[in-house]
Structure formats: C-alpha cells, structure tokens
Design a protein around this motif. Sequence first.
Motif: not given
Length: 588
Positions: A181-182, A186-188, A235-238, A298-303
């Motif tokens: 979901x991240x 992030x793109x949104x 907030x969703x990303x967080x 992985x988290x940073x790349x997805x964000x």
Amino acid sequence: MTAAAPGGLRGVLRLAAGHRGPIAATVALSLAASALGLAQPLVARDVIDAAGAGRAVWHGVAALVALFTVQALVQALVRFQLGRTGEGIVLGVRLGLIDRLLRLRMPAYDRHRVGDLISRTDADTFALRQIVAGGLTDAVTGSIGLAATIGLMLWLDWTLFVCVAAVVLIAGAALAAALRGMRAASLSGRRATGEMAADLERALSAIRTVKAARAEAREAERIGGRARAAHAAGVRTAGFDALVAPATELAVTGSFLLVLLIGGARVAGGAGSVGDLVAFLLSMLYLTGPLGALFESLSAVQQGTGAAHRITEALALPRETADDPPRAAGAAPAGAEGGRPPALEFRDVWFGYRPAQPVLRGVSFEVPRRGHVALIGPSGAGKSTIFALAARFYDPGGGEVLVGGVAAGAVSRARHRAGIGLVEQECPILDGTLRDNLVYAAPHAGDDEIRRVVDITNLAGLVARLPHGLDTRVGEHGRELSGGERQRMAIARALLPRPRLLLLDEPTSHLDLESELALHQALDEVARRCALLVIAHRFTTVRAAAQVIVLDQGRIVASGGHEELMKTSAYYRDLACAWPREDAPAPR
C-alpha cells in the motif's frame, strides 16, 4: 505520448545510472565495515575460550578494540559518502530536468501545469535524495551483509539459525503487506503536492487580480484542498511505514530472545559451549544492521517511488532540440522581388491543436522581404496560431511554412528562430535589469546597438529618469514599469538582434498617442529593413500596413491594401465601421 516511467528500485537505478562509481565506492566501504563487524564475534569467542582455559587474552581484547575503532571510522566515511553521492545524483537529475523542461515541445506545456513541472525539480528530487541516502545503498549493502551474516550463523549453528529464519519470515510477511500500500499512497501524495505547487503558482502570478477580486479565501481553500489531499496521502504512507519498525523489532529482538532461550538451555544441558553461544548471539547482533537496513531501504524506496515515477515521467516528455535533423526542404518559390523569395510564406497550411478541430484551414499568403503586413480578424480566427507556426512552436498538420523560400522544417529550430523576432501581447519582462532584458536575445550587443533600439522605441526618457539607467532592476514580471514601458521594452528586445522577420502582436495596445506615433515612425523605418507581420487591433496599425490579411474562422477571407479592401471587401468594411475613432481598438 510519454514513455512509461519505470517504477520501484528499477526507476531509481535508472536515475542513478551516471553515478555508478561513487555508489560502488560507497557499497565497498559498507561491505568493509560489515566485514570488520563480522570478525568481532569470532574474536570474542576466542577471547572467552582463552579466558576459560587460563590463557592470556590481552591480544584478543586489543584486536577487538582495533576492529571496533576502524569499523566506526569506516562507517563515518560511509555516511559522508552516502550524503555526497545522494547530492550528486540529485544535482544530475535536477540539471537534466531543468534542461528538459526548458526544451519541451509546446504541446507538452499545453498539457502540464507549470507549477507541477517546477515541483518535480524541487520536492520530488529532494525525495529522490532520501531514497539514495537511505534506500539504494542500504538495499545493496544490506543484502550482501545479510547474506554474509547468514553464512556465518549457519557455520556457527544451523539449528539456531532455523529458529531465527522462522521469526524473520513472519516479520517479512508483515512488511510485505505494508509495502503493497505504501507505493500507491506515495504516488498519490506526490501528485497532490505537485497540484498544490501549481495552484499556488497560479494564484501568486496573478496576485493583484486575486486581491482585487477579493478571492484570497477562495484561492486559500482551493490550494488548501490540495494540501489536505497531500496530507491524507502522507498519513496513509506513515501508517504503512509505521509497520516497518515493529516488523524489524520482531525480526531482531524476537529471534534474539528465542536463540537466548534455546541456546541457553542447550548450554545448561551440556550440548554446547558458552563461547559458541556468545559468538552466535554476537552474529545476531550484527544481523540487526543489514536486516534493519534492508527493511528500511524497502520502505524508503516504496515511499520514493512516486517521486521517481514523476521525475522519469518528466524526463520522458518530448523535447525540441536546437540541432533537430532537418527535413527535406520545399521548393524555393520565385518571389516578386527580382526572383528573391518572400520572407515568410504559408502554402495551404492546415493546423489544429486537436487534429479533429482545425484552427487554420488552407491558409496561404506571403510576407515580402521588406514591408509591413497586418493580420486582422475576430478572436479565434487563427492570428496567434499563425505566429506560433511562423516561430516553429508548432509544425503544421498539412501544407508548408517557408522562410526565405526554404521549408521551416529543413533547418534546425535554433537557426530558424535566429532570424525571427517575436513580441507577445503580454510582453513578458524577466526579473533583472533593463539591460538584461534588452540584450536577452543578443547577449553580446554593444552600447551603440542598445542605444539604437532605445531611441527607436522611445525609451531614452525612461532610461534617463531611472536612478541607475540601464542597470536599474525592473522587478519580477517588470512590476516597476508601466504597461506601455513594458511593451516598448519587449519591442526593443526583439529589434536588437536585427531579425529578418519581426512578429508583433498588437505593438501599440499599451501606448499613449505620442509614443504610438513615435513607434509607428520606427516601424516604418524597420519595415524598410526587414519584414513586419503585425497582429493589429487598432485602426491606426491597420492603416499603416502596406498589406492587410483578413482572417475569419481559420481562413483568409480578404487580402490587400486598406483602400483597396474598403472598396472590394464587405467583410473588411464591416470591421472598419466598428472603429469609430482612429485610436479606438479594432474588434478581436
């Protein structure tokens, strides 16, 4: 159409392709730090075993201190190299974006908002730096470090390793659910941030109109809506990112406790030594670094995927280049001036910003190498479109545009535009000095040339009146100048390079009567030296032209001199009758 932008780690790798050397050096240093760390559990095991056997341990302790000290120094160097590499990648991407955005084909500007394009060089590239500094290198070094640590743990005790692997797999499943979901969130968020920047640029560029219309609250609500959308996506990303730390904690701490319980019970039962257990636990301690780095990367790349997607999308927008390969030239016509071709010729030109909705319908006309030609017609007739095609902002959908008898597409855009001067109706003035604006198209012009165009456009009084003359700053969008002064500045700027063809979109619309008369005298002089094509909205401008071209609904409905058209064209007479005074504006 733009090329599909690669996503995820692949998109980041493409953007970082030009920095393989610094990235490789950073990875090598990180691996060296990992190797120094992995050696410490083995040395610690030997020290414990030596102490248990009553042997000297000082050399082992000294080796541990040396390994720890060197590792700390290497890790500090890694952090500096990461920051420098990240900044280098961002600089390269920004320079590429700046060059691309300034060279886009005009339809790209029509489809994208300027503020959104600007945000890709700012907020999105900053997010890219975060990926590089906290994601890309960590992903590589974390993967290699993890593999090395796993090898060491298998060598020390494969049974305990199986316990660790089971806990890590459970944590990995939780992380995978978060990462799914991240990326979308992030793109949104990045898109909402771009729209917010575009709306803010829209309001600030017209701030006087905003205030005069008492629209501050409405604009704040509009822009605030974009900001709230970006906040919601953040907030969703967080929320998804919040699962990363517990997953890492479960993988490391949970497996550590499990090994401590099982390994301690085995040592108590005589199935293993304290040294072996300590070595395995220390290897797990060093597992924390690469495992945590891998999860965080992985988290940073997805964000950052949204930022990488928007950057690669912008870099894929179609651009025009100064050295476009020339297309086949059209035949050079025999002009009326002793066999010399006209300065500009349209041959049965069709064009539409949307192919199904043509703006020009079979337009044909000539502009002689010397003389003053006026374009008139109602709003939407196609006058500005003719200017856009003449300057090669667009290419015709059918027919040919020829300059000096050569098809416009047969030479590069830069060479084509070098012989054309353009004065837009809005007369954009750039932040800087009067001199900066005057020499914008001819940066090496001398003082005599500048003085010539200043005199032609009746700017000498303004220059003498300002505190620093030509070196006086005009403010953003020329706010320190009046409307008429801005227009005369734009005309002077277009005249300085001595163009062969001068395109003027109603050059007198902001001038007082005295300045208008002076300018008409100047244009008469210019018309003896080069071709003038003028979009005319005032009767005085139309009457001054040697030839008048009348447009209506994308077609030429009449052409000739003013007196001739008054006799032969009912449509032209109707337009002329709408001008009750000589200084009244003509219908658009």
